[in-house]
Scaffold this motif. Structure first.
Motif, mmCIF file in Angstrom:
data_model
loop_
_atom_site.group_PDB
_atom_site.id
_atom_site.type_symbol
_atom_site.label_atom_id
_atom_site.label_comp_id
_atom_site.label_asym_id
_atom_site.label_seq_id
_atom_site.Cartn_x
_atom_site.Cartn_y
_atom_site.Cartn_z
ATOM 1 N N TYR A 114 63.570 15.395 121.369
ATOM 2 C CA TYR A 114 62.292 15.426 122.068
ATOM 3 C C TYR A 114 61.679 16.824 122.172
ATOM 4 C CZ TYR A 114 58.922 14.967 125.849
ATOM 5 O OH TYR A 114 57.788 15.009 126.598
ATOM 6 N N LEU A 115 62.475 17.794 122.557
ATOM 7 C CA LEU A 115 61.913 19.114 122.862
ATOM 8 C C LEU A 115 61.340 19.866 121.658
ATOM 9 C CD1 LEU A 115 64.352 20.144 125.675
ATOM 10 C CD2 LEU A 115 61.943 19.579 125.896
ATOM 11 N N PRO A 116 61.942 19.822 120.468
ATOM 12 C CA PRO A 116 61.287 20.498 119.330
ATOM 13 C C PRO A 116 59.880 19.950 119.047
ATOM 14 C CG PRO A 116 63.564 20.110 118.812
ATOM 15 C CD PRO A 116 63.275 19.376 120.105
ATOM 16 N N LYS A 117 59.699 18.663 119.267
ATOM 17 C CA LYS A 117 58.367 18.069 119.091
ATOM 18 C C LYS A 117 57.383 18.679 120.077
ATOM 19 C CE LYS A 117 55.813 13.788 119.830
ATOM 20 N NZ LYS A 117 54.711 14.486 120.428
ATOM 21 N N ARG A 118 57.831 18.861 121.314
ATOM 22 C CA ARG A 118 56.964 19.466 122.332
ATOM 23 C C ARG A 118 56.605 20.908 121.963
ATOM 24 N NH1 ARG A 118 54.319 16.503 125.802
ATOM 25 N NH2 ARG A 118 54.360 18.266 127.198
ATOM 26 N N ILE A 119 57.560 21.622 121.407
ATOM 27 C CA ILE A 119 57.301 23.006 121.001
ATOM 28 C C ILE A 119 56.276 23.053 119.875
ATOM 29 C CG2 ILE A 119 58.346 25.054 119.949
ATOM 30 C CD1 ILE A 119 60.955 24.272 121.485
ATOM 31 N N VAL A 120 56.450 22.187 118.870
ATOM 32 C CA VAL A 120 55.507 22.137 117.750
ATOM 33 C C VAL A 120 54.134 21.694 118.242
ATOM 34 C CG1 VAL A 120 54.980 20.958 115.568
ATOM 35 C CG2 VAL A 120 57.287 21.799 116.018
ATOM 36 N N GLN A 161 52.830 22.280 121.108
ATOM 37 C CA GLN A 161 52.209 23.418 121.773
ATOM 38 C C GLN A 161 51.555 24.347 120.749
ATOM 39 O OE1 GLN A 161 51.741 24.054 125.095
ATOM 40 N NE2 GLN A 161 52.515 21.969 125.325
ATOM 41 N N PHE A 162 52.231 24.572 119.632
ATOM 42 C CA PHE A 162 51.649 25.407 118.569
ATOM 43 C C PHE A 162 50.430 24.722 117.952
ATOM 44 C CE2 PHE A 162 55.898 27.550 118.088
ATOM 45 C CZ PHE A 162 55.434 28.833 118.346
ATOM 46 N N ALA A 163 50.565 23.445 117.650
ATOM 47 C CA ALA A 163 49.509 22.712 116.964
ATOM 48 C C ALA A 163 48.270 22.533 117.831
ATOM 49 C CB ALA A 163 50.026 21.356 116.512
ATOM 50 N N ASN A 164 48.437 22.367 119.110
ATOM 51 C CA ASN A 164 47.309 22.084 119.997
ATOM 52 C C ASN A 164 46.813 23.327 120.732
ATOM 53 O OD1 ASN A 164 47.478 19.372 119.298
ATOM 54 N ND2 ASN A 164 48.908 18.914 120.941
ATOM 55 N N GLY A 165 47.231 24.477 120.280
ATOM 56 C CA GLY A 165 46.750 25.714 120.872
ATOM 57 C C GLY A 165 47.309 25.990 122.251
ATOM 58 N N GLY A 166 48.537 25.576 122.475
ATOM 59 C CA GLY A 166 49.179 25.823 123.773
ATOM 60 C C GLY A 166 49.449 27.297 123.987
ATOM 61 N N THR A 167 49.724 27.632 125.199
ATOM 62 C CA THR A 167 49.976 29.032 125.525
ATOM 63 C C THR A 167 51.367 29.449 125.071
ATOM 64 O OG1 THR A 167 50.903 28.518 127.695
ATOM 65 C CG2 THR A 167 48.510 28.844 127.572
ATOM 66 N N VAL A 175 55.251 27.487 125.149
ATOM 67 C CA VAL A 175 56.197 27.440 124.026
ATOM 68 C C VAL A 175 57.544 28.004 124.466
ATOM 69 C CG1 VAL A 175 56.713 28.335 121.726
ATOM 70 C CG2 VAL A 175 54.413 27.521 122.257
ATOM 71 N N ILE A 176 57.510 29.152 125.143
ATOM 72 C CA ILE A 176 58.745 29.771 125.631
ATOM 73 C C ILE A 176 59.421 28.858 126.655
ATOM 74 C CG2 ILE A 176 59.666 31.731 126.948
ATOM 75 C CD1 ILE A 176 58.945 32.361 124.048
ATOM 76 N N PHE A 177 58.639 28.222 127.508
ATOM 77 C CA PHE A 177 59.192 27.311 128.519
ATOM 78 C C PHE A 177 59.972 26.175 127.852
ATOM 79 C CE2 PHE A 177 58.606 23.386 130.999
ATOM 80 C CZ PHE A 177 59.320 23.735 132.136
ATOM 81 N N TYR A 178 59.355 25.497 126.882
ATOM 82 C CA TYR A 178 60.037 24.387 126.204
ATOM 83 C C TYR A 178 61.230 24.875 125.387
ATOM 84 C CZ TYR A 178 56.440 21.093 127.602
ATOM 85 O OH TYR A 178 55.607 20.289 128.343
ATOM 86 N N ALA A 179 61.111 26.034 124.780
ATOM 87 C CA ALA A 179 62.237 26.593 124.018
ATOM 88 C C ALA A 179 63.396 26.928 124.946
ATOM 89 C CB ALA A 179 61.796 27.827 123.248
ATOM 90 N N ALA A 180 63.089 27.461 126.135
ATOM 91 C CA ALA A 180 64.137 27.786 127.111
ATOM 92 C C ALA A 180 64.809 26.522 127.635
ATOM 93 C CB ALA A 180 63.550 28.600 128.264
ATOM 94 N N ILE A 181 64.028 25.501 127.910
ATOM 95 C CA ILE A 181 64.602 24.221 128.360
ATOM 96 C C ILE A 181 65.498 23.644 127.269
ATOM 97 C CG2 ILE A 181 64.071 21.816 128.914
ATOM 98 C CD1 ILE A 181 61.657 22.786 130.439
#
Length: 121
Positions: free
Chosen positions: A28-34, A36-42, A46-52
């Motif tokens: 689940y989490l790698p999808k959330r990270i990608v 964030q990148f794809a949708n112009g997330g902050t 990205v760091i938050f999801y990577a840390a989780i």
């Protein structure tokens, strides 16, 4: 097994559950990270999801390893006690029964089962 070490069932159950949970963060989490990148997330998101992802992977991995180590120790105890009980049973049997091919076949199967690697499976 239950008679020898009841906690082995708890450890085995925990091991099975943890082995299933270990893969969940990577599903689940790698999808959330990608996303964030794809949708112009902050960058912070990205760091938050990577840390989780890293924390959950680490915690679940450590718990799985601790459970596997404990289960290995319990398995050795179960194997040892199982062999002792098996030979005690043989020692208590009538000599006539021990001469039977069927009894010897059952004894061989029981010995193979008790001494098998990961026999709890």
């Amino acid at each position: 097994m239950y008679e020898i070490d009841r906690s082995a069932f708890v450890t085995l159950t925990a091991s099975v559950v943890l082995s299933g949970l270990v893969v969940l963060p990577s599903l689940y989490l790698p999808k959330r990270i990608v996303d964030q990148f794809a949708n112009g997330g902050t960058f912070e998101a990205v760091i938050f999801y990577a840390a989780i992802f890293a924390a959950l992977s680490l915690i679940l991995g450590l718990l799985e390893q601790m459970t596997a180590s404990k289960l290995e120790k319990q398995t050795k105890t179960l194997e040892y006690e199982g062999v002792i009980r098996l030979f005690q049973k043989i020692a208590e049997m009538d000599y006539d029964l021990l001469q039977s091919a069927e009894t010897m076949d059952c004894f061989a199967k029981a010995t193979k089962c008790v001494m098998a690697q990961n026999f709890y499976q």
